[in-house]
Design a protein around this motif. Structure first.
Motif, PDB file in Angstrom:
ATOM      1  N   MET A 136       0.839  -1.195   0.000  1.00  0.00           N
ATOM      2  CA  MET A 136       0.000   0.000   0.000  1.00  0.00           C
ATOM      3  C   MET A 136       0.881   1.254   0.000  1.00  0.00           C
ATOM      4  O   MET A 136       2.019   1.231   0.493  1.00  0.00           O
ATOM      5  CB  MET A 136      -0.924   0.000   1.218  1.00  0.00           C
ATOM      6  CG  MET A 136      -1.957  -1.109   1.192  1.00  0.00           C
ATOM      7  SD  MET A 136      -2.872  -1.251   2.757  1.00  0.00           S
ATOM      8  CE  MET A 136      -3.627   0.363   2.847  1.00  0.00           C
ATOM      9  N   ILE A 488      -4.932  -3.451 -10.208  1.00  0.00           N
ATOM     10  CA  ILE A 488      -4.995  -2.585  -9.027  1.00  0.00           C
ATOM     11  C   ILE A 488      -3.596  -2.121  -8.633  1.00  0.00           C
ATOM     12  O   ILE A 488      -3.379  -0.960  -8.256  1.00  0.00           O
ATOM     13  CB  ILE A 488      -5.669  -3.312  -7.844  1.00  0.00           C
ATOM     14  CG1 ILE A 488      -7.130  -3.634  -8.181  1.00  0.00           C
ATOM     15  CG2 ILE A 488      -5.593  -2.472  -6.574  1.00  0.00           C
ATOM     16  CD1 ILE A 488      -8.016  -2.424  -8.350  1.00  0.00           C
ATOM     17  N   LEU A 489      -2.612  -3.021  -8.721  1.00  0.00           N
ATOM     18  CA  LEU A 489      -1.237  -2.647  -8.380  1.00  0.00           C
ATOM     19  C   LEU A 489      -0.692  -1.591  -9.337  1.00  0.00           C
ATOM     20  O   LEU A 489       0.102  -0.723  -8.945  1.00  0.00           O
ATOM     21  CB  LEU A 489      -0.335  -3.885  -8.390  1.00  0.00           C
ATOM     22  CG  LEU A 489      -0.518  -4.860  -7.220  1.00  0.00           C
ATOM     23  CD1 LEU A 489       0.294  -6.123  -7.454  1.00  0.00           C
ATOM     24  CD2 LEU A 489      -0.123  -4.204  -5.905  1.00  0.00           C
ATOM     25  N   PRO A 492      -2.962   2.201  -8.329  1.00  0.00           N
ATOM     26  CA  PRO A 492      -3.301   2.213  -6.893  1.00  0.00           C
ATOM     27  C   PRO A 492      -4.283   3.300  -6.499  1.00  0.00           C
ATOM     28  O   PRO A 492      -4.955   3.187  -5.470  1.00  0.00           O
ATOM     29  CB  PRO A 492      -1.946   2.427  -6.214  1.00  0.00           C
ATOM     30  CG  PRO A 492      -1.092   3.076  -7.265  1.00  0.00           C
ATOM     31  CD  PRO A 492      -1.551   2.516  -8.565  1.00  0.00           C
ATOM     32  N   LYS A 493      -4.412   4.355  -7.319  1.00  0.00           N
ATOM     33  CA  LYS A 493      -5.325   5.447  -6.980  1.00  0.00           C
ATOM     34  C   LYS A 493      -6.716   5.263  -7.572  1.00  0.00           C
ATOM     35  O   LYS A 493      -7.569   6.137  -7.455  1.00  0.00           O
ATOM     36  CB  LYS A 493      -4.739   6.774  -7.450  1.00  0.00           C
ATOM     37  CG  LYS A 493      -3.432   7.138  -6.754  1.00  0.00           C
ATOM     38  CD  LYS A 493      -2.904   8.490  -7.227  1.00  0.00           C
ATOM     39  CE  LYS A 493      -1.596   8.852  -6.527  1.00  0.00           C
ATOM     40  NZ  LYS A 493      -1.071  10.163  -6.981  1.00  0.00           N
ATOM     41  N   ILE A 495      -9.008   3.180  -6.668  1.00  0.00           N
ATOM     42  CA  ILE A 495     -10.011   2.959  -5.625  1.00  0.00           C
ATOM     43  C   ILE A 495     -10.116   4.225  -4.786  1.00  0.00           C
ATOM     44  O   ILE A 495      -9.197   4.574  -4.039  1.00  0.00           O
ATOM     45  CB  ILE A 495      -9.629   1.760  -4.743  1.00  0.00           C
ATOM     46  CG1 ILE A 495      -9.518   0.493  -5.581  1.00  0.00           C
ATOM     47  CG2 ILE A 495     -10.655   1.570  -3.629  1.00  0.00           C
ATOM     48  CD1 ILE A 495      -9.091  -0.725  -4.802  1.00  0.00           C
ATOM     49  N   ASP A 503     -11.212   2.316   1.462  1.00  0.00           N
ATOM     50  CA  ASP A 503     -10.243   2.255   0.362  1.00  0.00           C
ATOM     51  C   ASP A 503      -9.105   1.296   0.689  1.00  0.00           C
ATOM     52  O   ASP A 503      -8.657   0.513  -0.160  1.00  0.00           O
ATOM     53  CB  ASP A 503      -9.678   3.648   0.070  1.00  0.00           C
ATOM     54  CG  ASP A 503     -10.719   4.583  -0.533  1.00  0.00           C
ATOM     55  OD1 ASP A 503     -11.786   4.078  -0.959  1.00  0.00           O
ATOM     56  OD2 ASP A 503     -10.464   5.805  -0.573  1.00  0.00           O
ATOM     57  N   GLN A 504      -8.621   1.354   1.924  1.00  0.00           N
ATOM     58  CA  GLN A 504      -7.507   0.491   2.322  1.00  0.00           C
ATOM     59  C   GLN A 504      -7.927  -0.978   2.330  1.00  0.00           C
ATOM     60  O   GLN A 504      -7.172  -1.850   1.883  1.00  0.00           O
ATOM     61  CB  GLN A 504      -7.005   0.904   3.713  1.00  0.00           C
ATOM     62  CG  GLN A 504      -6.347   2.277   3.747  1.00  0.00           C
ATOM     63  CD  GLN A 504      -5.949   2.681   5.149  1.00  0.00           C
ATOM     64  OE1 GLN A 504      -6.437   2.125   6.135  1.00  0.00           O
ATOM     65  NE2 GLN A 504      -5.070   3.672   5.260  1.00  0.00           N
ATOM     66  N   GLN A 507      -8.216  -2.126  -1.197  1.00  0.00           N
ATOM     67  CA  GLN A 507      -6.880  -2.191  -1.792  1.00  0.00           C
ATOM     68  C   GLN A 507      -6.196  -3.508  -1.430  1.00  0.00           C
ATOM     69  O   GLN A 507      -5.613  -4.180  -2.295  1.00  0.00           O
ATOM     70  CB  GLN A 507      -6.027  -1.006  -1.296  1.00  0.00           C
ATOM     71  CG  GLN A 507      -4.591  -1.008  -1.773  1.00  0.00           C
ATOM     72  CD  GLN A 507      -4.434  -0.428  -3.153  1.00  0.00           C
ATOM     73  OE1 GLN A 507      -5.341   0.220  -3.664  1.00  0.00           O
ATOM     74  NE2 GLN A 507      -3.290  -0.668  -3.761  1.00  0.00           N
ATOM     75  N   THR A 511      -5.858  -6.748  -4.158  1.00  0.00           N
ATOM     76  CA  THR A 511      -4.491  -7.039  -4.592  1.00  0.00           C
ATOM     77  C   THR A 511      -4.014  -8.383  -4.045  1.00  0.00           C
ATOM     78  O   THR A 511      -2.859  -8.754  -4.254  1.00  0.00           O
ATOM     79  CB  THR A 511      -3.514  -5.934  -4.138  1.00  0.00           C
ATOM     80  OG1 THR A 511      -3.640  -5.741  -2.724  1.00  0.00           O
ATOM     81  CG2 THR A 511      -3.784  -4.636  -4.868  1.00  0.00           C
TER      82      THR A 511
END
Length: 621
Positions: A136, A488-489, A492-493, A495, A503-504, A507, A511
């Motif tokens: 993250m 997603i990786l 990263p922005k 989401i 969001d976390q 994330q 991932t």
């Protein structure tokens, strides 16, 4: 991972054995090779037997060596997310800690848990969500920690960089492990298994190995020649030479000094492959064949990169809870760890049944499975408190080793647990493992992660893979588990729900490949119409059914020790506690009718045991 139901280990000897054996349950009669005689499905020592103390120690060392690849791989992979690539001394502390905690958890599991000869160690199911959490944005390693010339390992700034990440990981593991403790001791694992079948387990387990391809490629790419040699040696030993015996001198009273056949390649293929490659790198480093310039290709294959880590490491180190500081809790981390915990529980149930079969024990009853899962959750809690950066689970590699050695005694695993505690206390042991060059580790990863991926796919043997329904579910789950985390990786922005905590959580989950694949497999398998036979549920349940009754044999193996079960059986309400045995059988005469395979044997040789010196030969190297 649960080993295949008909393991090759059941049909092959690691060494020649003679004398009286216990029969393996559900084993088919061996055919073919006359050298195996009629004893290929018999055990030298069953689960309740107590071999001689020296034999326990030697076989315990073998189990430690069998598990060492997976145990040391986890802290070495985690060191990348913890910004510790260039801090060999701290890596050695992590290795010592994971050995120490694995030993404690093994003793707890064998004594109070499932009570089968099954080793506990670090788990790759928690590694994937841990690495997702550490990837993250707020936990991304500072650029200067990636440059060996800029890292001052004694600096308070550097110490805070990695310890803050470790504390967040610790707290998430500890909270997530409470869920496993609750599921185990409450008996809910049976409810979980009702909705989880092969089409959920296969993509979940396979994606654990596939998601780590980048870590394996990065390590192997530091010197492809060295990593290819390591991979080739492991393949050579484990696949081509596993039936080739090595003459080894041994001595006993009858035959005096004579040569015995030792199937050493079958017992220790990974250890031999790593050791030879490690030695080769040491020779190339000594004669300066490998480049000494950090910017040149092949520099990371040197064995002296960690400086004098062997000299700096203390002889004795005593890991303790909270040694990295007070753990912190991250909601995103906890949710991610929960996905790994559920996968770990599913694996362990399969391991319990396989271990019971290979150790000559009755199938584990519900109370023993509940207790085993609960103790594993407690082990994860201890691992989080001690700060291994990981949890614990049952080691399938060691379950498979039971079929090779034909020794199913749980006292051997007790010896293994004590040995791992000793290894964790000796700081030089952990320091020694940190000097293994990364290309050698990468070569080991190539084999290990490939086997993990294939072990997941092997669960499809229970389902009808001629069904277009099952092909769609598995294919879509696998592909989604690779595509979504990768996107997603890279973005990263993407989401942005407006709620930071949500969001976390998203994330970390999106991932984690095994969560994405397992989630789609679970939803589709339980919603798309299909018969239980087509889905593989019937075959899966048959392979893992609880067909043990309340017999003396079951009680001797699975009841709580030290007279606790006898004391509690006097209370009628005890049957309502999910992790307690239901009480003594009503007729002991019936129970004693067929206990010949579980009678505790004396340690002497006068009862027809295979001589310990012959078993020692199989693990002496």
């Amino acid at each position: 991972m649960a080993p295949e139901k008909d393991s090759d280990g059941l049909d092959n000897y690691a060494f020649a054995l003679e004398g009286r054996f216990c029969h393996l349950r559900d084993s088919k009669d061996a055919e073919g090779d006359s050298s195996l005689g009629g004893d290929s499905n018999k055990l030298a020592y069953c689960v309740t037997d107590v071999p001689p103390w020296y034999l326990c120690i030697i076989l315990g060392i073998q189990h430690c060596l069998t598990a060492f690849g997976g145990i040391i791989a986890i802290p070495l992979i985690l060191s990348q997310g913890l910004c510790l690539q260039h801090d060999g001394l701290t890596q050695s502390h992590l290795i010592s800690t994971i050995f120490f905690v694995s030993g404690i958890c093994t003793l707890l599991q064998v004594t109070f848990g499932i009570r089968l000869p099954i080793l506990q160690g670090g788990t790759f199911t928690l590694l994937a969500p841990s690495m997702a959490m550490l990837s993250m944005p707020e936990w991304t390693c500072p650029a200067w920690t990636q440059n060996v010339s800029l890292v001052n390992t004694s600096s308070p700034v550097f110490t805070e960089v990695w310890q803050s990440r470790m504390r967040a990981l610790q707290g998430s593991i500890m909270v997530g492990s409470l869920f496993q403790v609750f599921v185990g001791f409450s008996g809910l694992i049976g409810l979980f298994m009702r909705f989880i079948g092969p089409l959920t387990i296969a993509p979940t387990i396979s994606l654990i190995g596939l998601s780590l391809f980048d870590s394996a490629g990065t390590s192997a790419g530091n010197h492809w020649g060295i990593s290819a040699m390591t991979t080739a040696l492991i393949i050579l030993f484990s696949q081509y030479l596993h039936h080739v015996p090595v003459p080894f001198p041994t001595y006993n009273k009858d035959k005096k000094l004579h040569m015995s056949r030792v199937y050493v390649f079958q017992i220790l293929p990974v250890l031999l492959g790593i050791t030879l490659s490690w030695l080769f790198c040491y020779i190339l480093t000594t004669y300066n064949v490998l480049p000494s310039d950090p910017d040149q290709y092949g520099y990371l294959a040197r064995t002296d990169l960690k400086g004098d880590v062997m000299g700096q490491a203390p002889w004795f180190t005593f890991p303790y809870p909270g040694q990295w500081g007070l753990p912190t809790v991250s909601l995103a981390g906890v949710v991610g760890i929960l996905a790994g915990v559920i996968s770990s529980m599913i694996e362990s149930v399969g391991d319990y049944h396989a271990c019971a079969r290979l150790s000559g024990a009755p199938p584990p009853p519900k109370h023993a499975i509940n207790r085993g899962i609960g103790i594993e959750g407690l082990g994860c809690l201890l691992a989080g408190a001690w700060g291994t950066g990981n949890g614990t689970t049952s080691y399938s590699e060691n379950v498979g080793a039971l079929g090779i050695t034909k020794v199913g005694s749980r006292m051997v695993i007790v010896a293994s647990g004590l040995l791992m505690i000793v290894m964790g206390v000796f700081g030089k042991v952990g320091a020694m493992f940190t000097t293994i060059p990364s290309p050698v580790i990468g070569g080991m990863f190539m084999v290990m992660f490939g086997v993990i991926s294939a072990a997941g796919v092997s669960n499809l043997q229970y389902a009808d893979m001629n069904s277009s329904r099952n092909i769609f579910i598995f294919g879509f789950s696998m592909f989604s588990g690779l595509v979504i985390p990768n996107w997603i990786l890279r973005n990263p922005k993407a989401i942005a729900t407006g709620v930071v905590e949500l969001d976390q959580v998203l994330q970390v989950l999106l991932t984690t490949s095994m969560f994405v694949g397992g989630f789609f497999g679970f939803i589709l398998d339980n919603t798309i119409p299909g018969s239980k036979h087509e889905r593989g549920i019937l075959a899966w349940n048959k392979a893992h059914e609880d067909d043990s009754s309340n017999t003396l044999e079951s009680g001797e193996v699975y009841n709580i020790p030290f007279g606790i079960s006898s004391y509690m059986s006097s209370s009628s309400w005890i049957r309502y506690i999910p992790f307690c045995p239901p009480g003594a059988p009503s007729s002991t005469n019936e129970s004693k009718a067929d206990t010949n395979t579980l009678e505790p044997k004396q340690t002497g040789l006068d009862l027809g045991h295979p001589e310990p010196s012959k078993i020692i030969v199989g693990v002496a190297l």
